[in-house]
Scaffold this motif. Structure first.
Motif, PDB file in Angstrom:
ATOM      1  N   SER A 110      24.826 -18.192  14.266  1.00 28.00           N
ATOM      2  CA  SER A 110      25.383 -19.424  13.709  1.00 28.00           C
ATOM      3  C   SER A 110      25.266 -19.468  12.187  1.00 28.00           C
ATOM      4  CB  SER A 110      24.679 -20.646  14.316  1.00 28.00           C
ATOM      5  OG  SER A 110      23.323 -20.733  13.904  1.00 28.00           O
ATOM      6  N   ASP A 122      26.391 -17.413  10.268  1.00 27.93           N
ATOM      7  CA  ASP A 122      27.666 -16.939   9.704  1.00 27.93           C
ATOM      8  C   ASP A 122      28.374 -18.047   8.937  1.00 27.93           C
ATOM      9  OD1 ASP A 122      27.219 -14.504  10.889  1.00 27.93           O
ATOM     10  OD2 ASP A 122      29.010 -14.514  12.140  1.00 27.93           O
ATOM     11  N   THR A 123      28.247 -19.281   9.422  1.00 24.16           N
ATOM     12  CA  THR A 123      28.977 -20.390   8.810  1.00 24.16           C
ATOM     13  C   THR A 123      28.566 -20.620   7.359  1.00 24.16           C
ATOM     14  OG1 THR A 123      27.343 -21.962   9.705  1.00 24.16           O
ATOM     15  CG2 THR A 123      29.311 -21.542  11.021  1.00 24.16           C
ATOM     16  N   MET A 167      30.842 -18.256   5.038  1.00 20.58           N
ATOM     17  CA  MET A 167      32.287 -18.214   5.229  1.00 20.58           C
ATOM     18  C   MET A 167      33.079 -18.629   3.992  1.00 20.58           C
ATOM     19  SD  MET A 167      32.716 -17.228   8.436  1.00 20.58           S
ATOM     20  CE  MET A 167      34.162 -17.899   9.237  1.00 20.58           C
ATOM     21  N   TYR A 225      33.398  -9.868   8.613  1.00 19.68           N
ATOM     22  CA  TYR A 225      34.571  -9.492   9.407  1.00 19.68           C
ATOM     23  C   TYR A 225      34.570  -7.987   9.693  1.00 19.68           C
ATOM     24  CZ  TYR A 225      39.499  -8.993  10.751  1.00 19.68           C
ATOM     25  OH  TYR A 225      40.667  -8.704  11.421  1.00 19.68           O
ATOM     26  N   ALA A 254      38.673 -15.826   9.576  1.00 17.63           N
ATOM     27  CA  ALA A 254      37.799 -16.964   9.860  1.00 17.63           C
ATOM     28  C   ALA A 254      37.817 -17.306  11.348  1.00 17.63           C
ATOM     29  CB  ALA A 254      38.219 -18.166   9.024  1.00 17.63           C
ATOM     30  N   LYS A 255      39.004 -17.373  11.951  1.00 16.09           N
ATOM     31  CA  LYS A 255      39.113 -17.679  13.379  1.00 16.09           C
ATOM     32  C   LYS A 255      38.499 -16.565  14.236  1.00 16.09           C
ATOM     33  CE  LYS A 255      41.254 -21.682  13.738  1.00 16.09           C
ATOM     34  NZ  LYS A 255      40.650 -22.836  14.466  1.00 16.09           N
ATOM     35  N   LEU A 296      35.986 -14.634  13.411  1.00 22.75           N
ATOM     36  CA  LEU A 296      34.529 -14.770  13.363  1.00 22.75           C
ATOM     37  C   LEU A 296      34.050 -15.990  14.145  1.00 22.75           C
ATOM     38  CD1 LEU A 296      33.944 -13.779   9.633  1.00 22.75           C
ATOM     39  CD2 LEU A 296      33.215 -12.496  11.650  1.00 22.75           C
ATOM     40  N   GLU A 297      34.863 -17.026  14.171  1.00 22.25           N
ATOM     41  CA  GLU A 297      34.509 -18.215  14.942  1.00 22.25           C
ATOM     42  C   GLU A 297      34.490 -17.900  16.440  1.00 22.25           C
ATOM     43  OE1 GLU A 297      36.438 -22.603  15.873  1.00 22.25           O
ATOM     44  OE2 GLU A 297      36.808 -21.676  13.903  1.00 22.25           O
ATOM     45  N   LEU A 298      35.476 -17.144  16.907  1.00 25.54           N
ATOM     46  CA  LEU A 298      35.539 -16.801  18.322  1.00 25.54           C
ATOM     47  C   LEU A 298      34.466 -15.806  18.720  1.00 25.54           C
ATOM     48  CD1 LEU A 298      36.831 -16.766  21.135  1.00 25.54           C
ATOM     49  CD2 LEU A 298      38.460 -15.050  20.285  1.00 25.54           C
ATOM     50  N   ARG A 330      31.569 -15.324  17.745  1.00 22.41           N
ATOM     51  CA  ARG A 330      30.216 -15.867  17.872  1.00 22.41           C
ATOM     52  C   ARG A 330      29.915 -16.291  19.308  1.00 22.41           C
ATOM     53  NH1 ARG A 330      31.173 -18.198  12.757  1.00 22.41           N
ATOM     54  NH2 ARG A 330      31.550 -20.293  13.617  1.00 22.41           N
ATOM     55  N   GLU A 331      30.959 -16.466  20.101  1.00 26.93           N
ATOM     56  CA  GLU A 331      30.788 -16.841  21.504  1.00 26.93           C
ATOM     57  C   GLU A 331      30.646 -15.620  22.424  1.00 26.93           C
ATOM     58  OE1 GLU A 331      34.120 -19.245  22.539  1.00 26.93           O
ATOM     59  OE2 GLU A 331      33.871 -20.633  20.849  1.00 26.93           O
TER      60      GLU A 331
END
Length: 364
Positions: free
Chosen positions: A209, A211-212, A215, A225, A257-258, A260-262, A264-265
């Motif tokens: 988390s 990572d945010t 960014m 990335y 960005a998207k 890296l957001e995905l 993380r799950e």
């Protein structure tokens, strides 16, 4: 962060005048850092005490009689414990006396004088940055110069670190070890030539988390990335089929960005994966795939009965850990390290042992 020092050998040598002395092989995370005499370590201890007084742990006493084998073994053990304890204080490890001692020890051991040299630092996409350095530059200095050259904000440098890694012909990647801040990467690379290691940059934190926080900086976004793409290609992460399709779509559209957001799950994102190794849990001789990250050591263990068992060892339930250099494996091809950690399992403490070529104890 505790660093694991060990003294793997004590070699008795002759002075030119006929006297004898012992040369100790000082290792960091299982790899030779340098060789030192008791007298050198004792002078260094005196310098540390001038600065830090009683904060410096007790130094092994001098023997005035001829040492027996048991006395020699006791001294080696005491010196090893001293080195481990002295690194617990960050004021000491950040001092010029501490850094200067190990800089000279590395250079003297591997006979590399301070001079200008070129050093390649590799990024996760395979590209590299060539630096014009001094052979005596520390990892802390080299990391700072590299990341500033890339345009990274200075306050974000602490989230990254240098690592030694190996690229294999079959496409696999082995992260050999994290480079200590006071270590001399140029010298270490020369001492590890047989391993054909490269010096690379990776993010260095256990909570994905975080990572945010990185960014908004273009340089850190690119670094995250590139590493995420690398982890997907090397099969370090385990996305579901749906996650993989979406990741591929985001990569094709360069939506970093998207992406890296995905990711993380995705299971095991941001973990360091070890090469397959041998584990003594739940019984001796089991092979295991090890993932270290997000405050756990995750082991996918192959049992002798052709079943697999997934176990998560939580970092906050570890009491202590040790790294020991065991030497070559039976086939003589690789050097082996023993990484053992003491773990609280349902109120009972037990030692878990991994036999590996890599060290991730900086995570512990």
């Amino acid at each position: 962060m505790k660093m694991h020092f060990s003294i793997t050998a004590a070699e008795e040598l002759r002075e030119r005048g006929g006297g004898r002395y012992v040369l100790y092989s000082v290792c960091l995370e299982g790899f030779l850092l340098g060789k030192a005499r008791y007298s050198q370590l004792r002078r260094w201890d005196a310098e540390l005490r001038q600065l830090f007084g009683n904060a410096v742990p007790a130094f092994p006493p001098k023997f005035y009689l001829v040492m027996t084998k048991s006395m020699a073994d006791e001294r080696r053990s005491q010196l090893e414990q001293y080195l481990q304890n002295v690194t617990l204080d960050s004021n000491i490890t950040n001092s010029d006396v501490f850094i200067g001692f190990f800089r000279k020890l590395q250079q003297d051991t591997f006979k590399i004088q301070t001079q200008r040299a070129f050093l390649d630092v590799y990024l996760a996409d395979g590209s590299n940055i060539r630096l014009d350095i001094q052979t005596s530059d520390t990892a802390e200095r080299i990391l700072e110069v590299t990341l500033c050259k890339m345009g990274l904000s200075r306050e974000l440098i602490k989230y990254f670190s240098l690592f030694f890694f190996q690229d294999h012909d079959d496409g696999a990647l082995s992260v050999v070890k994290k480079v200590a801040e006071f270590e001399l990467p140029y010298v270490s690379l020369q001492s590890m030539k047989e391993l054909h290691c490269k010096l690379g940059i990776r993010k260095w934190y256990m909570d994905p988390s975080l990572d945010t926080l990185l960014m908004d900086c273009r340089a850190s976004l690119n670094l995250l990335y590139m590493q995420a793409i690398q982890e997907v290609k090397r099969n370090w992460v385990k996305p579901t089929e749906g996650q993989m399709q979406e990741l591929e779509f985001l990569q094709e559209n360069a939506n970093k960005a998207k992406f890296l957001e995905l990711i993380r799950e995705v299971q095991f994102y941001g973990y360091v994966r070890l090469d397959p190794c041998i584990c003594d849990y739940p019984e001796g001789g089991c092979s295991a795939d090890i993932y270290v990250g997000n405050n756990e050591i995750n082991c996918c263990i192959k049992l002798p009965i052709n079943q697999t068992k997934e176990v998560s060892f939580k970092i906050n339930r570890l009491r202590s850990w040790q790294v020991t250099f065991l030497g070559a494996t039976k086939d003589g091809e690789d050097d082996t390290l023993e990484l053992r950690f003491e773990y609280n399992d349902s109120g009972t403490w037990q030692w878990i042992i991994l036999y590996t070529k890599q060290v991730t104890s900086g995570d512990l």
